[in-house]
Design a protein around this motif. Sequence first.
Motif, PDB file in Angstrom:
ATOM      1  N   GLY A   1     -25.433  29.203  60.848  1.00  0.00           N
ATOM      2  CA  GLY A   1     -26.673  29.087  61.593  1.00  0.00           C
ATOM      3  C   GLY A   1     -26.861  27.683  62.141  1.00  0.00           C
ATOM      4  N   PRO A   2     -27.846  27.541  63.058  1.00  0.00           N
ATOM      5  CA  PRO A   2     -27.974  26.271  63.777  1.00  0.00           C
ATOM      6  C   PRO A   2     -28.197  25.059  62.871  1.00  0.00           C
ATOM      7  N   TRP A   3     -29.251  25.114  62.021  1.00  0.00           N
ATOM      8  CA  TRP A   3     -29.622  23.893  61.319  1.00  0.00           C
ATOM      9  C   TRP A   3     -28.725  23.603  60.127  1.00  0.00           C
ATOM     10  N   LEU A   4     -28.462  24.623  59.281  1.00  0.00           N
ATOM     11  CA  LEU A   4     -27.550  24.407  58.163  1.00  0.00           C
ATOM     12  C   LEU A   4     -26.145  24.116  58.681  1.00  0.00           C
ATOM     13  N   GLY A   5     -25.777  24.784  59.794  1.00  0.00           N
ATOM     14  CA  GLY A   5     -24.464  24.529  60.386  1.00  0.00           C
ATOM     15  C   GLY A   5     -24.342  23.099  60.885  1.00  0.00           C
ATOM     16  N   PHE A   6     -25.430  22.606  61.490  1.00  0.00           N
ATOM     17  CA  PHE A   6     -25.413  21.215  61.977  1.00  0.00           C
ATOM     18  C   PHE A   6     -25.239  20.228  60.828  1.00  0.00           C
ATOM     19  N   ILE A   7     -26.049  20.402  59.761  1.00  0.00           N
ATOM     20  CA  ILE A   7     -25.986  19.470  58.623  1.00  0.00           C
ATOM     21  C   ILE A   7     -24.612  19.535  57.960  1.00  0.00           C
ATOM     22  N   THR A   8     -24.097  20.759  57.784  1.00  0.00           N
ATOM     23  CA  THR A   8     -22.798  20.917  57.123  1.00  0.00           C
ATOM     24  C   THR A   8     -21.675  20.324  57.971  1.00  0.00           C
ATOM     25  N   ALA A   9     -21.693  20.621  59.276  1.00  0.00           N
ATOM     26  CA  ALA A   9     -20.645  20.093  60.159  1.00  0.00           C
ATOM     27  C   ALA A   9     -20.693  18.571  60.204  1.00  0.00           C
ATOM     28  N   MET A  10     -21.919  18.004  60.228  1.00  0.00           N
ATOM     29  CA  MET A  10     -22.041  16.546  60.259  1.00  0.00           C
ATOM     30  C   MET A  10     -21.476  15.931  58.981  1.00  0.00           C
ATOM     31  N   ALA A  11     -21.814  16.556  57.832  1.00  0.00           N
ATOM     32  CA  ALA A  11     -21.295  16.052  56.562  1.00  0.00           C
ATOM     33  C   ALA A  11     -19.779  16.194  56.497  1.00  0.00           C
ATOM     34  N   GLY A  12     -19.264  17.321  56.981  1.00  0.00           N
ATOM     35  CA  GLY A  12     -17.820  17.534  56.964  1.00  0.00           C
ATOM     36  C   GLY A  12     -17.080  16.544  57.847  1.00  0.00           C
ATOM     37  N   VAL A  13     -17.630  16.278  59.030  1.00  0.00           N
ATOM     38  CA  VAL A  13     -17.004  15.319  59.944  1.00  0.00           C
ATOM     39  C   VAL A  13     -16.966  13.927  59.318  1.00  0.00           C
ATOM     40  N   LEU A  14     -18.094  13.495  58.718  1.00  0.00           N
ATOM     41  CA  LEU A  14     -18.142  12.157  58.131  1.00  0.00           C
ATOM     42  C   LEU A  14     -17.204  12.032  56.938  1.00  0.00           C
ATOM     43  N   LEU A  15     -17.165  13.065  56.065  1.00  0.00           N
ATOM     44  CA  LEU A  15     -16.288  12.996  54.903  1.00  0.00           C
ATOM     45  C   LEU A  15     -14.819  13.001  55.326  1.00  0.00           C
ATOM     46  N   SER A  16     -14.480  13.864  56.284  1.00  0.00           N
ATOM     47  CA  SER A  16     -13.101  13.905  56.782  1.00  0.00           C
ATOM     48  C   SER A  16     -12.716  12.570  57.416  1.00  0.00           C
ATOM     49  N   ALA A  17     -13.626  11.997  58.213  1.00  0.00           N
ATOM     50  CA  ALA A  17     -13.355  10.702  58.847  1.00  0.00           C
ATOM     51  C   ALA A  17     -13.151   9.620  57.799  1.00  0.00           C
ATOM     52  N   PHE A  18     -13.998   9.658  56.753  1.00  0.00           N
ATOM     53  CA  PHE A  18     -13.883   8.651  55.697  1.00  0.00           C
ATOM     54  C   PHE A  18     -12.548   8.749  54.966  1.00  0.00           C
ATOM     55  N   VAL A  19     -12.122   9.976  54.614  1.00  0.00           N
ATOM     56  CA  VAL A  19     -10.859  10.161  53.895  1.00  0.00           C
ATOM     57  C   VAL A  19      -9.688   9.645  54.728  1.00  0.00           C
ATOM     58  N   LEU A  20      -9.656   9.986  56.012  1.00  0.00           N
ATOM     59  CA  LEU A  20      -8.557   9.558  56.865  1.00  0.00           C
ATOM     60  C   LEU A  20      -8.617   8.051  57.133  1.00  0.00           C
TER      61      LEU A  20
END
Length: 677
Positions: free
Chosen positions: A533-552
């Motif tokens: 969904g829009p809002w939970l999807g936004f928060i989850t995608a944002m968290a996933g992008v930041l965590l993935s960026a941090f690991v790499l």
Amino acid sequence: MTVLNDAANYFAALREALLEAQEQVYIVGWDIHSETRLVGASGRAEDGLPDQLGPFLRALVERRPSLRVNILVWDFVSFYASEREWNSAGKFTAQACGRVRFHLDSTLPFGSAQHQKIVCIDGSLAFVGGLDLTIRRWDTSDHCAESVLRRDPEGRPYPPFHDVQCMVDGEAAAWLFDIAKDRWRAAGQQSDDRRPLKSIPWPPNVPVEAEHLPAGIARTEIVCPAGSSIKEVERSLTAAIRSATRFVYIENQFTSAIKIARDLAEQMRRVPSLRVLVVTPRLHSSWLESQAMQNGRGAFFACFGEAGVADRIRFVYPVSRSGDMDAAVMVHSKLMIVDDRILRIGSANLNNRSMGADSECDLILEAASDEHRDFIASVRRRLIAHFCDLDEQTVAQNEDRLFALLDDVSGSGGAKMLRDVESSILISALATMVQPVADPERPLHLERAASRMWSTKTLIGIVSITVALFGLAIAWSYTSLSGIADAGRISTLLSAYSHSLWGPLFAIAAFVVGGLIVFPVLVLIAATAAALGPWLGFITAMAGVLLSAFVLFAIGRALGRQRLQNLLGRRAGRIQERVVGKGVLAVVVIRMIPIAPFSVVNVVAGASTLPLRDFLVGTLLGMMPGILAMAVLGAQIADLARNASWSSGLLLALAFAGWLGICAGAQFVATWLAGRR
């Protein structure tokens, strides 16, 4: 020659001398500012020309068409950008018809500075010392705690400021002229081969304090035709110290050259009658200077305790009082007097970089008669007296109990005094890391180190890793793997967990794993928004992008860390990461206009000196609009793509520009906060 105590005296004498210039003027400095008010103690000029340096020089060459003014200033590093004048070259050279030339000296190795402060006029008169022709330097020898005349061009007051310059003619001026001309040529500029033949007179309003003194010029030069360095400053300091038997008087902005401290302490140990007075600032003027030099100053002080001579040396700072307010005087001078026999005034601090990393120029004068000794003794007494609101005669009468006299003045509650400097050593990790970079004993020579470090084998390895990452990115788009990289398929997998706590966690884990195998991040964002969904999807995608960026980023940092340490050294590498870059806006742009796969950018950023804070803030700001749009406006964006129009395209461009403005504001705030710290 004459000693010009403080900028009001120097600026007045220089102005008077420049008015008589005929052919060539060289100004060599660490900094220069076109709005510097070139005026004496009255605070105003009375010769009909502008007060400010830039307009004054332009008016001067307009009045005398044969005159040429050459200005050479250090091409400063970014740390000093907030303190420097923007577009100095244009402000000095505008409407000067090429007769005022301005050049930034960028010939020195990374980590080194052009630190000489010389003005030469027609090969006949020269000024050398610690004063640059820049703002926040002007003060009278009264050093009043408050002064309406002591304000910068923006009207902001600054503390009392002390420095010393000297003025010479004769052979010393001719040699200084040649040194300035050589520096101009070394910076790649053309100069007139001949020395001006016209001799200009000594300014009538400047008293001649001494004549026929034997003079020497001591330099630190690191850019030499033969590829070697010149360390005359260090050698001459050591020689003077080893000849001292009675009293050494020092004024210096920085005291961190441990070799000089040990030489002085050893001489004091050998000669029990030798006493030393060091006048220095209470604190350093900026955060960077305090972090870089405070540890060194504490170690400098400690040398005398270790040698058992601490009772015969005093480290003091000047204070001016106005009512209940105390103002510490900023000591910027670089002066030493040995046994009233040797007088040296110049640009060299008693720190490591002045001994071997920066370009420096000191004038050394040695007494050849009793008259010369009386003159040098008078200079020392006048300087001490002006800090303590005394007259020269009082200092002369108390030579045998000078330290006690300073204590008497300090305890009397008068308007001016010299107080003891605290000798505590900073033990912060940051100060320990900053010092080797900010106060090196020799140029850092990063380019040379990099050329040795980046061997063919290393370059092949880096290219191989880069090609592999790009190959994976292409594979997800143009091979049979593209069937797996489908937003619908990933969304279906996530939908099974969309109503449980595990859904967002699985999605975030997918971002991390996807980053490691260079899976298209846009597919993951679209699938997450569709499944959650829009809002939970936004928060989850944002968290996933930041965590993935941090690991790499961490992986890239680990891969590149050793090379960075080899290049700069372990401590220098850590401070480099903290202070270089401030690249929030750069990260934002590369996220909004991706020119390389998401995973590749993360690893490369980690291997660079980009601070993690700037990387994560830039990633957050750069990815947020796209993720938000995909999560909330997915259908509308798809409709826009199918039914594009000029109006819809313009709205999209305006939205993009607006967001870029927000990101630029974030960059400004981050940079401003870093500067404040």
